[in-house]
Design a protein around this motif. Structure first.
Motif, short mmCIF file in Angstrom:
data_model
loop_
_atom_site.label_atom_id
_atom_site.label_comp_id
_atom_site.label_asym_id
_atom_site.label_seq_id
_atom_site.Cartn_x
_atom_site.Cartn_y
_atom_site.Cartn_z
N THR A 1 5.10 9.33 -27.29
CA THR A 1 5.57 10.69 -28.00
C THR A 1 4.63 11.73 -27.08
N VAL A 2 5.43 12.82 -26.49
CA VAL A 2 4.98 13.75 -25.76
C VAL A 2 5.00 15.12 -26.14
N LYS A 3 4.45 16.05 -25.89
CA LYS A 3 4.97 17.83 -25.85
C LYS A 3 4.80 18.01 -24.41
N TYR A 4 5.80 18.88 -24.13
CA TYR A 4 6.29 18.88 -22.68
C TYR A 4 7.07 20.33 -22.58
N SER A 5 6.64 20.98 -21.57
CA SER A 5 7.29 22.18 -20.84
C SER A 5 7.60 22.18 -19.61
N GLY A 6 9.16 22.44 -19.24
CA GLY A 6 9.27 22.25 -17.76
C GLY A 6 9.71 23.79 -17.22
N TYR A 7 9.21 23.81 -15.77
CA TYR A 7 9.43 25.15 -15.25
C TYR A 7 9.86 24.86 -13.73
N LEU A 8 10.84 25.97 -13.52
CA LEU A 8 11.48 25.92 -12.17
C LEU A 8 10.53 26.81 -11.04
N GLY A 9 9.90 26.19 -10.00
CA GLY A 9 9.42 26.94 -9.05
C GLY A 9 8.19 27.49 -9.41
N ASN A 10 7.98 27.96 -10.54
CA ASN A 10 6.49 28.77 -11.02
C ASN A 10 6.36 28.52 -12.60
N TRP A 11 5.04 28.86 -12.89
CA TRP A 11 4.91 28.62 -14.46
C TRP A 11 5.43 29.71 -15.20
N ASN A 12 6.15 30.72 -14.72
CA ASN A 12 6.81 31.76 -15.71
C ASN A 12 8.29 31.35 -16.08
N ASN A 13 8.95 30.56 -15.32
CA ASN A 13 10.42 30.32 -15.41
C ASN A 13 10.81 29.09 -16.20
N LEU A 14 10.56 29.11 -17.42
CA LEU A 14 10.70 27.96 -18.24
C LEU A 14 12.14 27.48 -18.47
N PHE A 15 12.34 26.11 -18.30
CA PHE A 15 13.94 25.81 -18.44
C PHE A 15 13.98 24.70 -19.62
N CYS A 16 12.95 24.10 -19.98
CA CYS A 16 12.83 23.08 -21.21
C CYS A 16 11.62 22.96 -21.76
N SER A 17 11.73 22.53 -23.05
CA SER A 17 10.16 22.48 -23.95
C SER A 17 10.67 22.09 -25.31
N ASN A 18 9.64 21.23 -25.64
CA ASN A 18 9.73 20.73 -26.90
C ASN A 18 8.56 21.14 -27.73
N GLU A 19 7.86 22.21 -27.27
CA GLU A 19 6.59 22.64 -27.87
C GLU A 19 6.54 23.02 -29.29
#
Length: 227
Positions: free
Chosen positions: A21-39
């Protein structure tokens, strides 16, 4: 909360039967461009590496972590979505970043392999191995119970019970088997109560009492059924 940035220098084969079980956030190219998360999920679901989590870099990263650890991963395209990307969300040849917290994990590889054996092959394994497999199955059951997925929890508990019918060679071994079965009987009794199956709840409560006449949890379970 502090994060460790990990550099993964070499790939290795993941344990495909590792549930986590994980909490995650995915970003494109930099930490400001969120594309997926289950936070936002209070109770993230159990996922298997290689089945629910298929990014090679993320699999490798998770296998480098310990329970409760948080980390940041930078995944080059060959460790993420490759040359094609994943249109329309992920462009081709994109480096992605993941912020990950590993909440918990259960390794079911050993269990899966054990249950593929015939009954005769299982019976030849040392008791220590059998008890370990049963305990792991019970952990899976507990996980699903607390997620209120009671039918799956029940199946896991019964799967564990199915390998505890072997004959013992000593009183000490029988005591270990009974201790494992008692926990499963209690868990099944409570699970059936949650499923509103009073008859089954009573059955497993009584089986627990046959092993331990003064067991407080078993007495309580049977008392709940009688209300």
């Amino acid at each position: 909360m502090g994060y460790e940035t990990k550099l993964l220098l070499f790939p290795f084969s993941p344990l495909l039967a590792l549930g986590c079980t994980v909490k995650y956030s995915g970003y494109l190219g930099n930490w400001n461009n969120l594309f997926c998360s289950n936070e936002s999920s209070k109770y993230p679901r159990l996922m298997k590496l290689g089945k629910d989590i298929t990014l090679w870099g993320l699999e490798i990263g998770l296998l480098s972590m310990t329970k409760g650890e948080t980390a940041l991963f930078v995944l080059r395209p060959e460790y993420a979505y490759g040359q094609r990307g994943c249109p329309p969300s992920i462009p081709p040849n994109t480096t992605v970043l993941f912020k990950v917290e590993l909440l918990d994990f259960i390794d079911s590889e050993e269990c899966d392999a054990f249950f593929e054996l015939t009954y005769e092959q299982q019976d030849r394994h040392p008791l220590e191995k059998v008890l370990k497999v049963a305990a792991t199955e019970r952990e899976f059951g507990n996980y699903f119970f607390y997620k209120q997925r009671f039918k799956i929890a029940k199946s896991r508990y019964k799967r564990a019970l199915s390998i505890l019918g072997r004959s013992s060679s000593s009183k000490a071994e029988q005591s270990q088997i009974n201790a494992s079965k008692l926990l499963l009987f209690l868990n099944l009794s409570l699970t059936y109560l949650k499923m509103e199956r009073a008859d089954r709840a009573l059955k497993y409560g009584e089986l627990a009492l046959e092993m331990d006449q003064g067991n407080a949890k078993a007495l309580f379970r049977c008392g709940q059924v009688g209300k």
